[in-house]
Write a protein that holds these residues in place. Sequence first.
Motif, mmCIF file in Angstrom:
data_model
loop_
_atom_site.group_PDB
_atom_site.id
_atom_site.type_symbol
_atom_site.label_atom_id
_atom_site.label_comp_id
_atom_site.label_asym_id
_atom_site.label_seq_id
_atom_site.Cartn_x
_atom_site.Cartn_y
_atom_site.Cartn_z
ATOM 1 N N GLY A 1 -99.072 -72.384 -29.248
ATOM 2 C CA GLY A 1 -99.039 -72.072 -27.873
ATOM 3 C C GLY A 1 -98.543 -74.262 -27.081
ATOM 4 O O GLY A 1 -98.781 -74.628 -26.281
ATOM 5 N N THR B 1 -89.107 -73.330 -19.319
ATOM 6 C CA THR B 1 -89.738 -72.506 -18.907
ATOM 7 C C THR B 1 -91.519 -72.514 -18.105
ATOM 8 O O THR B 1 -91.847 -73.578 -18.814
ATOM 9 C CB THR B 1 -89.795 -71.158 -19.335
ATOM 10 N N LYS B 2 -92.245 -71.456 -17.572
ATOM 11 C CA LYS B 2 -93.560 -71.763 -17.384
ATOM 12 C C LYS B 2 -94.205 -72.096 -19.131
ATOM 13 O O LYS B 2 -93.501 -70.576 -19.646
ATOM 14 C CB LYS B 2 -94.292 -71.392 -16.654
ATOM 15 N N GLU B 3 -95.157 -72.389 -19.453
ATOM 16 C CA GLU B 3 -96.337 -71.584 -20.439
ATOM 17 C C GLU B 3 -96.750 -70.828 -20.530
ATOM 18 O O GLU B 3 -97.263 -70.140 -19.625
ATOM 19 C CB GLU B 3 -96.638 -73.536 -21.163
ATOM 20 N N LEU C 1 -99.230 -66.887 -27.825
ATOM 21 C CA LEU C 1 -99.374 -67.659 -26.446
ATOM 22 C C LEU C 1 -99.224 -67.328 -25.471
ATOM 23 O O LEU C 1 -99.621 -65.655 -25.271
ATOM 24 C CB LEU C 1 -97.728 -67.685 -26.297
ATOM 25 N N GLY D 1 -86.099 -68.092 -16.912
ATOM 26 C CA GLY D 1 -86.549 -69.809 -17.609
ATOM 27 C C GLY D 1 -86.202 -71.089 -16.985
ATOM 28 O O GLY D 1 -86.382 -71.417 -17.546
ATOM 29 N N GLY E 1 -89.456 -73.202 -14.051
ATOM 30 C CA GLY E 1 -91.051 -73.111 -14.504
ATOM 31 C C GLY E 1 -90.618 -71.095 -13.793
ATOM 32 O O GLY E 1 -92.035 -70.534 -14.087
ATOM 33 N N GLN E 2 -90.436 -70.605 -14.045
ATOM 34 C CA GLN E 2 -89.511 -69.297 -13.896
ATOM 35 C C GLN E 2 -89.927 -68.301 -15.278
ATOM 36 O O GLN E 2 -89.317 -69.319 -16.143
ATOM 37 C CB GLN E 2 -88.321 -69.103 -13.973
#
Lengths: 298, 165
Positions: free
Chosen positions: A231, A296-298, B77, B102, B105-106
């Motif tokens: 990740g 996107t956020k991780e 993850l 997406g 930051g979504q």
Amino acid sequence: MSEHPVLPPESTDNESVAARLAREAKRQVAQGNLKKKKLVYLELNGCSGNIISLLNGSNPDFEYMITSMVDLLYSNSLMAAEGEQAVQRLFDLAAGDEEFILAVEGAVALKNNGMYHLVGKIGDRPVTGLEMAELLGKKATHVISVGACSVDGGPSAARPNLSQSVGLQGVLDRHIIKLPGCPVNPDWFLGTLAHLLMFGEPKLDDMNRPLMFYSTLIHDRCPRRPFFDQGIFAEKLGEPYCLFKVGCRGPVTRTDCPTRKWNDHVNWPIGASTCIGCAQFGFPDRMAPFISYDTTKE
Amino acid sequence: MADMVTIQRQMDLTFAEINYLIRLMYATEDEHTKNLTLNQMWNKIAHLQFLNQLLVAASFQQGQAAIPLQNSPQTMLPDSTNAPTANNQMEFTREQLAQFTGMNGQPAYVAVNGVVYDVTNNAAWSVATHFGLSAGRDLTQEFASCHTGQQWILDTLVPVGRLIA
């Protein structure tokens, strides 16, 4: 000494395999088991990128291909003949009994009955790529689609597709070996050709791509893969981590790029930037965006 | 849960044994011992495979969404485990779903057959797009047209809720 001495395993890296294939081909030709076949390389609606890529081949290289593997009967970029003389060669082939392998690069433009892409002229009559693709396609012993445009339209058929381009299969109802890629790696074309000459058609997947080059998911052999598993993602190009968050298409693209590499096996797209999925069906429209920083956020 | 701990301990033990066997392979010159060691290694690996399957089965029984896919990268993850995904009974309207594009930051959510899945860290959904499709939508028809009969694909995704209306 026994009749079949046990030899150490042969090296299986890409260059050794290619070199072994080429050496075997040469031996077979010298023994007369293998007759040189004729090759017609037809360029349709595209950028000639695949022929440029082909000229960059090594082990075997282009010179070896035209001297030892095949008789190159026609290639509008590379042949000495020009104008009507060259085009006449195509019509002779279409009318005669010569056997030949047809390699087609570029898409077939359909608009105005093919008038958006001309191969040449006979007298005053323009000869369209569409006409030639149909004429020669029916006649050839094998047809190879070289590159994204020929396989399914590629960049030539990208939105808004002004020339109404389609892949070769769109106008040809026959079995076609498909080599997607923008461009095709010289090894993919030369290897497929060598296999055709020596052993017949290579094993294909259900989309008619040779398994020997197109069976590996890039993501599975990617040197950045450990970062994906952990990740750890690059936020911009140039960072050495997984490029998944900025638009890498390695996880949906099947080629042997990670191990074969390009430019004499020196580097490859993910060595410097993202994979843009150039060897996947639907490229380029369905592989967009190539790069995005809106992630996107991780 | 006790089962899982036992399995984990067994796995650690087997890994240690395999490491020992590898070292033994290097050290020994004797052909017979080598073959024997190789055979033992084979058995150990088969055992490891069995333990792995057991682990997957055990975690499925406990109904934990995050653990069954432990060997699949996407659930390793951090995000997929502790995002709102824990509760897969969340309900989404189409308007709510449309926010999970997406971008900005979504997370990236898509719906198939009434179930909303998280594809934020799914490898085939780089920058929340997949073959020209973008996240935040109901993709039931698109899924059916390309992945007919490939239910297993959905099984590998992380469900986060249901699509209502």
